[in-house]
Design an enzyme around this catalytic site. Structure first.
Site, mmCIF file in Angstrom:
data_model
loop_
_atom_site.group_PDB
_atom_site.id
_atom_site.type_symbol
_atom_site.label_atom_id
_atom_site.label_comp_id
_atom_site.label_asym_id
_atom_site.label_seq_id
_atom_site.Cartn_x
_atom_site.Cartn_y
_atom_site.Cartn_z
ATOM 1 N N LYS A 174 -54.721 -66.830 -6.409
ATOM 2 C CA LYS A 174 -55.672 -67.937 -6.392
ATOM 3 C C LYS A 174 -55.793 -68.630 -5.044
ATOM 4 O O LYS A 174 -56.861 -69.164 -4.715
ATOM 5 C CB LYS A 174 -55.289 -68.965 -7.466
ATOM 6 C CG LYS A 174 -55.558 -68.525 -8.900
ATOM 7 C CD LYS A 174 -57.043 -68.496 -9.194
ATOM 8 C CE LYS A 174 -57.316 -68.266 -10.659
ATOM 9 N NZ LYS A 174 -58.756 -68.301 -10.979
ATOM 10 N N SER A 222 -51.422 -59.908 -10.928
ATOM 11 C CA SER A 222 -52.157 -61.004 -10.298
ATOM 12 C C SER A 222 -51.386 -62.304 -10.158
ATOM 13 O O SER A 222 -51.783 -63.179 -9.387
ATOM 14 C CB SER A 222 -53.452 -61.261 -11.073
ATOM 15 O OG SER A 222 -53.173 -61.543 -12.431
#
Length: 423
Positions: A65, A323
């Site tokens: 992110k 991720s």
């Protein structure tokens, strides 16, 4: 590099282009780390292919992110930066925005739901952001953050629905091709779609310039899968309820910008069950020594569940993107127990016994003789199902798999007991 003048690049009219991602990477130089690419022999044997894991769980702030958040905020004007930024998140986006704001010297306000995991709350505050707890879920926190933006003038930083965010996330695609040049299939999770969309642009357009193709498969938790119905309808289809252990991809509606890219470039989107996610998380801990949050494990879950074969894909070189790694320890404990049970390695049985000396010792010996490991016993003499002189015993034990669990149960039955499996 191949001359691109005569090559029809995929997605050439889309809102994010390869040049945008290359530019984003320049902005991120010195801000993020090029996360490692780990070879997984165990997954390779399952697939009959070479499999690598892109360990973005080891990224700064614990997930991808920060890539998109930093690029979005770095491209703000000085006047916009002076107004500060605001975001809403239950974890990864909050930490990414907070870290990016600290790097850029921008004041950040993050709205998080009241039930947010304490480690994520503490990490966001440690990066210097002001955290305001509001609402019982991310949607309520998001609405309050948007209202704060309207009232204060702070710039709202969306987690996925902005071209700069998508370009920033897409830098992971550049790294994948540099670290694993022969990759032919990439698998990763989808929430709102920013990561998948950005990676798709980078991977597909670079592959086209090299005169080859790369398959790109998105993965969603089956209880939070807004993309399959949206792609089928060629329109954004919101979900009425989203419940999954993979909170990092628990998004009920795709972003408009990622959706347009994904429907153009991504080859397919598959879903995986909660059990599959839990088993993948345990697999990564045991076999790759990597701590990954449930959302970060969905790509591996898809590989373990044979989703590529179901799509008719026979890869030679696969990359699964991990991720994120921001998992609350209490959730990790529950997921581990759930994953072990799903893999028939954690067996809970309930038995009715005569309330007399030696009964528990007999049960313990039967279990010990099967080489199962008892890790907990709950003993009760009170309950509506119990008659006078009986006792209820719940036994938790570790087993080696489905065959071993069956052996334990059959051994108990052979001695006249009636075990009730409670997993």
């Amino acid at each position: 590099m191949t001359n691109t003048a005569s090559i029809e690049l995929p997605g050439h009219q889309l809102s994010v282009q390869l040049s945008d991602i290359i530019s984003a990477r320049e902005l991120l130089d010195g801000v993020i780390v090029d996360t490692p690419m780990e070879h997984s022999r165990a997954l390779g044997r399952m697939l009959g292919a070479t499999v690598h894991l892109k360990a973005e769980n080891l990224q700064r702030a614990g997930s991808f992110k920060v890539r998109g958040a930093y690029v979005r905020m770095a491209r703000l004007t000085d006047e916009e930066k002076s107004r500060g930024v605001v975001a809403a998140s239950a974890g990864n986006h909050a930490q990414g925005v907070a870290l990016a704001a600290k790097k850029l010297g921008v004041e950040a306000t993050i709205f998080m739901p009241r039930g947010v995991a304490l480690p994520k709350l503490a990490a966001t505050r440690d990066h210097g952001a002001e955290v305001i707890l509001h609402g019982s879920n991310v949607d309520e926190a998001l609405a309050e953050a948007q209202q704060f933006s309207d009232d204060s003038g702070a710039v709202f930083i969306h987690p996925f629905n902005h071209t700069h965010v998508v370009a920033g996330q897409g830098t992971i695609g550049l790294e994948i091709l540099e670290q694993q040049p022969d990759v032919d299939t990439v698998v990763m999770g989808i929430g709102g779609g920013g990561l998948l969309a950005g990676a798709a642009v980078a991977l597909k357009q670079q592959a086209a310039m090299q005169g080859r193709t790369i398959k790109l498969i998105g993965v969603q938790a089956e209880n939070a899968a807004a993309y399959p119905p949206s792609l089928a309808a060629d329109a954004l289809v919101p979900l009425k309820g989203v419940r999954t252990i993979a909170d990092g991809i628990a998004v009920g509606r795709p972003g408009e910008i990622p959706f347009e890219i994904i429907k153009e470039l991504v080859d397919d989107v598959v879903t995986v069950s909660e059990d599959a996610i839990a088993k993948a998380l345990i697999f990564l801990m045991e076999r790759s020594k990597l701590i990954v949050e449930p959302a970060g494990a969905v790509g591996v879950a898809a590989l373990m569940e044979g989703k590529l074969a179901e799509l008719g894909i026979n890869p030679r070189s696969v990359v699964a993107v991990l991720s994120g790694g921001n998992i609350d320890p209490m959730l990790m404990l529950r997921v581990i127990q759930h994953g072990l049970a799903a893999a028939d390695r954690f067996l809970t049985v309930k038995l009715m016994l005569k309330d007399r000396p030696g009964e528990l010792a007999i049960i313990s010996k039967i279990i010990a003789d099967t080489d199962a490991n008892v890790i907990g016993v709950d003993h009760s003499r009170i309950g509506g199902e119990l008659s006078m002189g009986n006792v209820s015993i719940v036994i938790n034990m570790e087993t080696k798999g489905s065959e071993h669990s069956a052996l334990v149960l059959n051994s108990l039955r052979a001695e006249g007991y009636e075990p009730l499996v409670m997993n």
